[in-house]
Write an enzyme that holds these catalytic residues in place. Sequence first.
Site, short mmCIF file in Angstrom:
data_model
loop_
_atom_site.label_atom_id
_atom_site.label_comp_id
_atom_site.label_asym_id
_atom_site.label_seq_id
_atom_site.Cartn_x
_atom_site.Cartn_y
_atom_site.Cartn_z
N ALA A 26 -13.13 -8.21 -8.77
CA ALA A 26 -12.77 -6.79 -8.74
C ALA A 26 -11.63 -6.40 -7.82
CB ALA A 26 -14.00 -5.96 -8.38
N ALA A 27 -11.36 -7.16 -6.75
CA ALA A 27 -10.33 -6.74 -5.78
C ALA A 27 -8.95 -6.74 -6.44
CB ALA A 27 -10.35 -7.67 -4.57
N PRO A 28 -8.10 -5.78 -6.07
CA PRO A 28 -8.29 -4.78 -5.01
C PRO A 28 -9.05 -3.53 -5.45
CG PRO A 28 -6.08 -4.62 -5.87
CD PRO A 28 -6.70 -5.81 -6.56
N ARG A 80 -10.33 -9.91 0.72
CA ARG A 80 -10.06 -9.06 -0.45
C ARG A 80 -11.24 -8.13 -0.73
NH1 ARG A 80 -6.28 -10.06 -4.20
NH2 ARG A 80 -7.73 -9.89 -5.96
N CYS A 132 -3.61 -11.46 -16.86
CA CYS A 132 -2.22 -10.99 -16.85
C CYS A 132 -1.31 -12.20 -17.10
CB CYS A 132 -1.87 -10.28 -15.55
SG CYS A 132 -2.24 -11.22 -14.05
N GLY A 150 -8.54 -1.82 -8.92
CA GLY A 150 -7.97 -1.03 -9.99
C GLY A 150 -8.91 -0.84 -11.17
N LYS A 151 -9.45 -1.93 -11.67
CA LYS A 151 -10.33 -1.83 -12.84
C LYS A 151 -11.70 -1.32 -12.46
CE LYS A 151 -7.71 -5.33 -15.37
NZ LYS A 151 -6.72 -5.56 -14.29
#
Length: 452
Positions: free
Chosen positions: A107-109, A135, A227, A111-112
């Site tokens: 999950a870090a940082p 993180r 990504c 956004g999602k």
Amino acid sequence: MEHHLPQHTFGTAPSWDNTFFEEAHQQAPPVSIRLNPLKETQSFDSLARVPWCTRGRYLESRPVFTLDPLFHAGAYYVQEASSMFVAQAFEQHVKKQQALKVLDLCAAPGGKSTLLASLLEQDDLLISNEVIQTRASILVENMTRWGQMNTWVTNNDPKDFGRVAGFFDAILVDAPCSGSGLWRKDPKAIDEWSTENVQLCKERQQRILADVLPALKKEGILIYATCSYSVEENEQIVDWLIRDMGMESLPMQCDPDWGITETLSPEQKGLGYRFYPWKTRGEGFFLAVFKKQEGIVTDSLYHSVSKQKNNQKAELELHQKMRPYLNTDFEIFTHKELIYAINPVHMPYLEPMRNAFYIKKAGTAMGQILKDLVPEHDLAMSVHLSDAVSRIELSHEEALHYLKKESVKTADGYKGWQVATHQGLALGWGKWMPNRMNNYLPKHYRIRMDIP
């Protein structure tokens, strides 16, 4: 230092065009933010919208976000536009029949996780996990700014989630990857890329997925994202999940005007969705959605431990002291002398989750009782902060000085604990006394750069 794009690197990728790829990487990447629906502001009403995300907005240029008090208030999150497509995957395929339990594994940082949090209702529970401790601390900061009580943060390896088999209704795995989709934003990453690293990433992605899938209930939804442009990390993983892990590929409904490319996996068993910067206003991104066909449906964690009432009278008195600070129902628990508020629906999960995981944040940290309550930053940032709590509105300049952890607004008439706000949104606590103000913004939240 000049960075050269690898030649013919992704020739097997669907709809690939090296000419368009290189032309796109000569252009500046778009800048986008996603608004917090629970911290409304009209400051961004005129901005262009990200078409696949209701709250996504494009900026005309990249400002210095550190010098925007609304960023510190959690009014928005700076997020790459393509990544916001997770909202479509969740809304199209995660169906709510009861309170949802959702895991963002990598999950870090944040956004999602902040995106998923915005799609959930109060009784739903989001567990945001990060295996790397430093993180995970950043993740806590960003989830604190977002302000929701139903978002918990854990610091665990993916294999640890095998301890809660069948617990989650939906899991997002934004997998660590070779990062080629972000080369335009981070040219230095080009020099670190290699075909060997792609293969290592693929193997790591498979390990992560294999470790966490037992925690997904039967017919639960898996959202997988990277990504990366590499087929090995994307469509080949789709085939592996279907062939070896018993997952069913699910289609997405996409507006043709969005420019998203639907792809078929090499074994023609599953679908994926690719973002190319020459087709969409965003960076390189891949997403696929699955339903788990086999497994268990269990809520055993919920029923395994009943809440212990050690001192009901003392707990009731403490709850009454905390009642004026929040405008929602809550129960309380204490940990290391700090008082926390938690949604009553989630209280039965607390002890079992503590036993299974290292929890860095659960519910809302209220503060510590000395003579009176010494409030925590988490409480100031909460979207449930009561209107009865005193506030002091700061100008833009005053807000920046507050965020540098300096004294502000020491005029007569202010007394005691106050929440410093800007445009009505909380920035943190201060304590006002005659002729001075003590700034209680946590040190790690402060602005370290000079204010122009």
